[in-house]
Scaffold this motif. Sequence first.
Motif, mmCIF file in Angstrom:
data_model
loop_
_atom_site.group_PDB
_atom_site.id
_atom_site.type_symbol
_atom_site.label_atom_id
_atom_site.label_comp_id
_atom_site.label_asym_id
_atom_site.label_seq_id
_atom_site.Cartn_x
_atom_site.Cartn_y
_atom_site.Cartn_z
ATOM 1 N N GLY A 130 0.773 -1.227 0.000
ATOM 2 C CA GLY A 130 0.000 0.000 0.000
ATOM 3 C C GLY A 130 0.804 1.277 0.000
ATOM 4 N N LYS A 131 2.135 1.173 -0.099
ATOM 5 C CA LYS A 131 2.995 2.357 -0.086
ATOM 6 C C LYS A 131 3.864 2.391 -1.343
ATOM 7 N N TYR A 132 4.348 3.583 -1.655
ATOM 8 C CA TYR A 132 5.217 3.786 -2.812
ATOM 9 C C TYR A 132 6.653 4.029 -2.338
ATOM 10 N N PHE A 133 7.601 3.412 -3.039
ATOM 11 C CA PHE A 133 9.011 3.516 -2.685
ATOM 12 C C PHE A 133 9.808 3.849 -3.942
ATOM 13 N N LEU A 134 10.675 4.832 -3.812
ATOM 14 C CA LEU A 134 11.502 5.250 -4.941
ATOM 15 C C LEU A 134 12.940 4.814 -4.713
#
Length: 210
Positions: A148-152
Amino acid sequence: MEMERINEDTIRVLINNNDLDERGITVLDLLGNRKQIEGFFYSILEEVDSEHQFQQDGSVTFQVLPNKNGLELFISKGEHIDQDDSFSNSTTIDNNDIKNSDNYSLNNNDDAYTRNFIIKFNSFEDFISLSKVLRIENGASNLYFYKGKYFLELTFFVNVGGTDEESIKDSLAIAYEYGNKFDKNSRFFYEHGKRIMDTGALELARYYFK
């Protein structure tokens, strides 16, 4: 789906999540496949441009504003996009941020190596905001989705084209204004996350989300 004619050169289309569901597509699907993005946008254009005023124009641009209800799509004709823009609470950065990053040598240059960092975002909008202000001249960026989270993932090519440890610290200072340092390494996301933007995530976000 709702359509509004802003002026003779611009159409605004509101695409809600139900519209996306009916087409069997999600925002994540669009982000992961550039051809799918363009195909989807042109299919929307065919639906709303009943008089074919935009489709006959050789230059059409799409601008997207994501929101929790779906997408806001602006379709404009006769606009020129600068190629540099298309694809091209601050946190203190100390030397440990640099030393603790993933480190890989570049085979074609004995003095060159890479540094990898992971940034965690509270929302997709935070990533979009970062993409508008952070430009990496010598490096790459991958966007992952996990629980459910975005990681760069930011990869810097050090000692290539003027990129050095100080310039990395400057870039991280900008990144940490929009997200948080995440201690997992890139291999973790290769194995457990879903990659939704590859290599040029920042550039791709600038291109489609203006």
